[in-house]
Design a protein around this motif. Structure first.
Motif, short mmCIF file in Angstrom:
data_model
loop_
_atom_site.label_atom_id
_atom_site.label_comp_id
_atom_site.label_asym_id
_atom_site.label_seq_id
_atom_site.Cartn_x
_atom_site.Cartn_y
_atom_site.Cartn_z
N LEU A 227 0.85 -1.18 0.00
CA LEU A 227 0.00 0.00 0.00
C LEU A 227 0.89 1.23 0.00
CD1 LEU A 227 -2.52 -1.12 2.80
CD2 LEU A 227 -2.53 -1.69 0.35
N ASP A 228 0.84 2.01 -1.08
CA ASP A 228 1.72 3.17 -1.22
C ASP A 228 3.17 2.81 -0.93
OD1 ASP A 228 -0.24 4.90 -2.05
OD2 ASP A 228 -0.50 5.90 -0.13
N GLY A 229 3.56 1.60 -1.35
CA GLY A 229 4.94 1.16 -1.20
C GLY A 229 5.26 0.43 0.08
N ASP A 230 4.32 0.40 1.05
CA ASP A 230 4.54 -0.31 2.31
C ASP A 230 3.91 -1.69 2.26
OD1 ASP A 230 5.93 1.77 3.38
OD2 ASP A 230 4.32 2.51 4.66
N LEU A 231 4.68 -2.72 2.63
CA LEU A 231 4.22 -4.09 2.55
C LEU A 231 3.20 -4.40 3.64
CD1 LEU A 231 5.02 -6.37 0.59
CD2 LEU A 231 6.54 -7.23 2.37
N HIS A 232 2.13 -5.15 3.25
CA HIS A 232 1.07 -5.52 4.18
C HIS A 232 0.64 -6.96 3.92
CE1 HIS A 232 -0.27 -1.68 6.14
NE2 HIS A 232 0.46 -1.19 5.16
N GLY A 233 1.29 -7.94 4.46
CA GLY A 233 0.83 -9.33 4.45
C GLY A 233 0.29 -9.83 3.12
N ARG A 234 -0.74 -10.70 3.22
CA ARG A 234 -1.34 -11.31 2.03
C ARG A 234 -2.85 -11.09 2.03
NH1 ARG A 234 2.17 -14.85 -0.68
NH2 ARG A 234 4.14 -15.17 0.46
N VAL A 235 -3.42 -11.00 0.83
CA VAL A 235 -4.86 -10.80 0.68
C VAL A 235 -5.40 -11.77 -0.37
CG1 VAL A 235 -4.74 -8.36 1.31
CG2 VAL A 235 -4.57 -9.03 -1.10
N SER A 236 -6.70 -12.03 -0.31
CA SER A 236 -7.34 -12.83 -1.37
C SER A 236 -8.59 -12.15 -1.91
CB SER A 236 -7.69 -14.23 -0.85
OG SER A 236 -8.50 -14.17 0.31
N ASP A 237 -9.05 -11.08 -1.25
CA ASP A 237 -10.25 -10.39 -1.71
C ASP A 237 -10.20 -8.94 -1.23
OD1 ASP A 237 -12.76 -9.63 -2.61
OD2 ASP A 237 -13.87 -11.13 -1.47
N ILE A 238 -10.20 -7.99 -2.17
CA ILE A 238 -10.18 -6.57 -1.79
C ILE A 238 -11.18 -5.79 -2.62
CG2 ILE A 238 -7.72 -6.66 -1.15
CD1 ILE A 238 -7.22 -4.95 -3.72
N GLN A 239 -11.56 -4.65 -2.09
CA GLN A 239 -12.40 -3.71 -2.83
C GLN A 239 -11.80 -2.31 -2.68
OE1 GLN A 239 -16.73 -4.25 -2.95
NE2 GLN A 239 -16.90 -2.17 -2.17
N VAL A 240 -11.68 -1.60 -3.79
CA VAL A 240 -11.09 -0.26 -3.78
C VAL A 240 -12.04 0.69 -4.48
CG1 VAL A 240 -9.04 1.12 -4.29
CG2 VAL A 240 -8.82 -1.37 -4.05
#
Length: 241
Positions: free
Chosen positions: A216-229
């Protein structure tokens, strides 16, 4: 005032997006991708201050909801954008790069190293209710800004004032094809490639068959399988935009 890189800007967003408080950026970080979009040169402290304006300009922001993954249920606001898959793996591997490399050089070194362990995962992307792409992919980016990784123009058609986000996804490709595509990303000429899928939208849903890393904006955040933006039109106000 955010004095640093994209991560520093991101740390302040919760206090400014949607509040009417203006933000100023002094780019002293590693990548400075969002500052680069605004035409601010890394390390140009005096220039950034000279461009301060008492009449802030409104820019779009992004709102991310993680629906499934390591941080399921969390909501984030972003200025530049996010990436999943290959580019997040590159971010995770950047600590292995030589200490003297900065910005684009550091990202490029990590990208070449990450290619050796390239993995594809099934993804389904829906933008404004319409299917964009479904199939194997190594990389998906949802952007408000144009570039990340210190200079990779992943979303050259982005406009932070158009009230839209831009999603870019790679199709099924091998290491050689991805390397060639990334070379085109440097120039921002990849969107015409048959393995690149992209569109502008106000909202996008991305679902992966198996969890993938996200930054997110270059910062690492774990793992995801479903997102909404979704885009937040004019939700951020910048003093030196």
């Amino acid at each position: 005032m955010a004095v640093g890189g994209d991560g520093t800007v991101g740390a302040l967003l919760g206090a400014v997006v949607g509040t009417g408080r203006p933000l100023a950026i002094v780019p002293l970080g590693t990548g400075n991708d969002f500052a680069g979009l605004l035409g601010l040169k890394p390390g140009a402290f005096a220039e950034a201050l000279d461009r301060l304006n008492y009449q802030p300009r409104a820019l779009d922001a992004l709102q991310l909801d993680i629906l499934a993954g390591d941080e399921a249920g969390r909501r984030f606001v972003l200025l530049n954008g996010l990436g999943m898959g290959f580019d997040s793996d590159v971010t995770a591997n950047m600590d292995r790069a030589p200490a003297h490399l900065r910005g684009f050089s550091r990202y490029a070194y990590s990208a070449l190293s990450t290619l050796r362990a390239l993995q594809l995962a099934e993804v389904d992307i829906v933008a404004d209710g319409q299917p964009l792409y479904a199939g194997p992919s190594a990389i998906v980016a949802v952007m408000n800004g144009v570039r990340y990784g210190g200079g990779f123009r992943i979303s050259p058609q982005s406009d932070v004032r158009d009230g839209c986000l831009n999603v870019v996804a790679g199709g099924a490709m091998n290491r050689r094809q991805l390397a060639g595509l990334m070379a085109r990303v440097l120039r921002g000429t990849h969107l015409t490639h048959p393995l690149a899928h992209h569109t502008a939208a106000r909202e996008v849903r991305v679902r992966w068959a198996t969890p993938v890393r996200i930054h997110l904006d270059g910062d690492l955040h774990g793992r995801v399988s479903d997102i909404q933006v979704r885009v937040l039109p004019g939700a951020a106000k910048l003093l030196n935009a």
